[in-house]
Design a protein around this motif. Structure first.
Motif, mmCIF file in Angstrom:
data_model
loop_
_atom_site.group_PDB
_atom_site.id
_atom_site.type_symbol
_atom_site.label_atom_id
_atom_site.label_comp_id
_atom_site.label_asym_id
_atom_site.label_seq_id
_atom_site.Cartn_x
_atom_site.Cartn_y
_atom_site.Cartn_z
ATOM 1 N N ALA A 197 102.122 80.072 -48.748
ATOM 2 C CA ALA A 197 103.246 80.330 -47.848
ATOM 3 C C ALA A 197 103.788 81.736 -48.048
ATOM 4 O O ALA A 197 104.094 82.443 -47.082
ATOM 5 C CB ALA A 197 104.343 79.297 -48.098
ATOM 6 N N CYS A 198 103.869 82.188 -49.302
ATOM 7 C CA CYS A 198 104.372 83.533 -49.600
ATOM 8 C C CYS A 198 103.422 84.584 -49.056
ATOM 9 O O CYS A 198 103.853 85.603 -48.508
ATOM 10 C CB CYS A 198 104.546 83.678 -51.100
ATOM 11 S SG CYS A 198 105.378 85.173 -51.579
ATOM 12 N N PHE A 213 109.879 80.653 -44.503
ATOM 13 C CA PHE A 213 109.178 80.579 -45.783
ATOM 14 C C PHE A 213 109.974 79.755 -46.785
ATOM 15 O O PHE A 213 109.426 78.920 -47.510
ATOM 16 C CB PHE A 213 108.917 81.991 -46.310
ATOM 17 C CG PHE A 213 108.631 82.053 -47.782
ATOM 18 C CD1 PHE A 213 107.510 81.437 -48.311
ATOM 19 C CD2 PHE A 213 109.481 82.715 -48.634
ATOM 20 C CE1 PHE A 213 107.256 81.480 -49.661
ATOM 21 C CE2 PHE A 213 109.230 82.754 -49.982
ATOM 22 C CZ PHE A 213 108.116 82.133 -50.497
ATOM 23 N N GLU A 231 108.033 72.329 -52.685
ATOM 24 C CA GLU A 231 108.602 72.224 -54.028
ATOM 25 C C GLU A 231 109.158 70.825 -54.284
ATOM 26 O O GLU A 231 109.250 70.398 -55.434
ATOM 27 C CB GLU A 231 109.717 73.264 -54.169
ATOM 28 C CG GLU A 231 109.991 73.688 -55.564
ATOM 29 C CD GLU A 231 111.148 74.652 -55.609
ATOM 30 O OE1 GLU A 231 111.217 75.407 -56.562
ATOM 31 O OE2 GLU A 231 111.993 74.645 -54.696
ATOM 32 N N CYS A 234 103.956 84.808 -45.396
ATOM 33 C CA CYS A 234 105.217 85.489 -45.089
ATOM 34 C C CYS A 234 105.065 86.992 -45.265
ATOM 35 O O CYS A 234 105.510 87.776 -44.418
ATOM 36 C CB CYS A 234 106.303 84.943 -46.010
ATOM 37 S SG CYS A 234 107.903 85.683 -45.786
ATOM 38 N N PRO A 250 102.058 72.114 -55.335
ATOM 39 C CA PRO A 250 103.130 72.950 -54.801
ATOM 40 C C PRO A 250 102.974 74.422 -55.174
ATOM 41 O O PRO A 250 103.323 75.297 -54.373
ATOM 42 C CB PRO A 250 104.390 72.358 -55.416
ATOM 43 C CG PRO A 250 104.040 70.960 -55.688
ATOM 44 C CD PRO A 250 102.598 70.952 -56.032
ATOM 45 N N ALA A 283 108.710 76.450 -48.515
ATOM 46 C CA ALA A 283 108.635 76.406 -49.971
ATOM 47 C C ALA A 283 109.471 75.254 -50.507
ATOM 48 O O ALA A 283 109.066 74.580 -51.463
ATOM 49 C CB ALA A 283 109.113 77.727 -50.559
ATOM 50 N N ILE A 341 103.044 77.078 -52.272
ATOM 51 C CA ILE A 341 104.061 78.126 -52.161
ATOM 52 C C ILE A 341 103.396 79.493 -52.183
ATOM 53 O O ILE A 341 103.819 80.419 -51.491
ATOM 54 C CB ILE A 341 105.121 77.979 -53.273
ATOM 55 C CG1 ILE A 341 105.910 76.697 -53.060
ATOM 56 C CG2 ILE A 341 106.075 79.148 -53.285
ATOM 57 C CD1 ILE A 341 106.822 76.345 -54.193
#
Lengths: 261, 73
Positions: B30-31, B52, B60, B34, B23, B56, B27
Motif C-alpha cells: 500500500a505504501c 493509504f 493492520e 501511495c 499485514p 493500512a 502495508i
C-alpha cells in the motif's frame, strides 16, 4: 559476570515498572500512575489551548500562538476537510480535542521519568469508545435509526447478498472500536518497552565493564546508546503519527457514517 | 505442566509473529502504491495519503487481532 544474564534478570523489573502502580490510595480506590499523568495531560492541553485562545490576533505574532494555530489548521485542513468533506466544520472541535490530547499525552511519555497515559489499555479504550459513540451518533442523526442500520451495507448489492455483506460490514464496524484502542496502546507500550530495554542494556553493560575491568565489555554500550538515540528519534515520529492516525481514522469513520451511499 | 504452559506461551508469540507477516507485506504494498501514485500526480498526494491510511488501518487490524488473541486465549 555475564552482562546478558544480568540483563535477563533486570527485565522483569522493567516490566514491573509498566504496571499501573498506585500513586495515591490503594486497592479498589485510588489513582494509578497512568491516570495521574492523564490528569496532568488534561491540564497541559487545557492550559495550551486557553493561553493560545486568550492571545488570538488577526495576524499571529507570538511563536506559541502561531504553533497552536498551525496545529489547529492541520486538523482543519488535512484531516477535517480532506477526510470528511462537506459539513466538516461541526466535527472540528471534537477532532482537534482528540488530536491535541493524544499528541500531548504521547509527547509527555517521551520525557524520562514521565509515563504516557496512552500506554495503558484503559485510557485508549476510553478514547476509542468516545470516538465510536460519536461517529455512530452522527450516523444515526444523518440517516435515522433504521436508515443507519441499512446504510452499513453498501447500496446496489443484489438482494440475496445484502445480509451476508451487512454481517461482515457490521463485524468490521465493531472491530473499529478494538483496533482504534489497541493500535494506540500497542504502539506506545511497545515503543516505550524497546526504549527501556536499550537504556537498561546500556547501563548493565557499562556496570559489567566497570566491575570486571574488561575493556571489551566497554564497546557494546556505545552501540546500545546509538540504538537508543535512533529509537528515541523513531518514537518521536511514532508519537506524532499515532495521534494523527487516531484522529484521521475518527474523521474517516465519521465521513463513512454520515455520507450518502 | 510447567513445560506445557511454557510451550503454549511460546506458541502464542509464534502465532503473533505469523499474524504480523501478512499485514506487513500488505502495508508495504500500500505504501509503495501511495508513493508511486503521488510521484506521478503530486496534486493528488493528500487524498492518496488518506486512502493509504485507511487501507493500512484495515490491514493492520489483522495484526492487532493477533496481538489481542495472545492475551485472551
Amino acid at each position: 559476570m555475564n552482562p546478558l544474564e544480568v540483563l535477563a534478570a533486570e527485565v522483569p523489573h522493567l516490566q514491573h515498572s509498566f504496571d499501573p502502580a498506585y500513586v495515591i490510595g490503594s486497592g479498589s480506590f485510588g489513582l494509578t500512575q497512568y491516570i495521574f499523568w492523564m490528569i496532568i495531560c488534561f491540564l497541559i492541553t487545557l492550559a495550551v489551548v486557553i493561553v493560545a485562545g486568550k492571545k488570538l490576533t488577526l495576524v499571529p505574532t507570538s511563536k506559541f500562538v502561531n504553533m497552536v494555530e498551525y496545529g489547529y489548521e492541520f486538523v482543519r485542513k488535512d484531516m477535517g476537510e480532506s477526510a470528511i468533506g462537506h459539513g466538516y466544520q461541526k466535527h472540528i472541535p471534537f477532532l482537534a480535542t482528540l488530536f491535541f490530547f493524544i499528541l500531548i499525552s504521547n509527547f509527555v511519555g517521551l520525557i524520562p521519568g514521565c509515563k504516557t497515559p496512552t500506554g495503558t489499555i484503559s485510557v485508549t479504550w476510553a478514547l476509542a469508545l468516545i470516538s465510536f459513540v460519536y461517529f455512530n451518533y452522527w450516523g444515526i442523526r444523518a440517516h435515522g435509526g433504521w436508515g443507519y442500520i441499512k446504510s452499513i451495507a453498501p447500496s446496489g448489492l443484489p438482494a440475496p447478498m445484502v445480509p451476508v455483506i451487512w454481517f461482515f460490514e457490521f463485524i468490521s464496524m465493531v472491530l473499529r472500536l478494538l483496533t482504534l484502542a489497541v493500535r494506540l496502546y500497542g504502539n506506545m507500550f511497545a515503543g516505550h518497552m524497546v526504549l527501556g530495554i536499550f537504556a537498561l542494556a546500556t547501563s548493565v553493560f557499562i556496570q559489567c565493564a566497570i566491575a570486571t575491568g574488561n575493556v571489551a565489555f566497554g564497546l557494546p554500550p556505545v552501540a546500545w546508546m546509538l540504538f537508543l538515540i535512533a529509537m528515541y528519534a523513531l518514537e518521536v515520529l511514532v508519537a506524532f503519527l499515532q495521534a494523527y492516525v487516531f484522529t484521521i481514522l475518527s474523521a474517516v469513520y465519521i465521513s463513512l457514517a454520515t455520507s450518502e451511499h | 505442566m510447567g513445560e506445557i504452559s511454557l510451550g503454549i506461551a511460546a506458541l502464542k508469540l509464534v502465532g503473533y509473529g505469523l499474524a504480523t507477516m501478512g499485514p506487513g507485506i500488505g502495508i508495504g504494498i500500500a505504501c509503495y502504491g501511495c508513493c508511486v501514485g503521488s510521484a506521478r500526480q503530486p496534486e493528488l498526494a493528500g487524498r492518496l495519503f488518506t486512502n493509504f491510511i485507511i487501507g493500512a488501518a484495515l490491514a493492520e487490524a489483522l495484526a492487532l487481532i493477533g496481538f489481542v488473541l495472545t492475551f485472551i486465549v
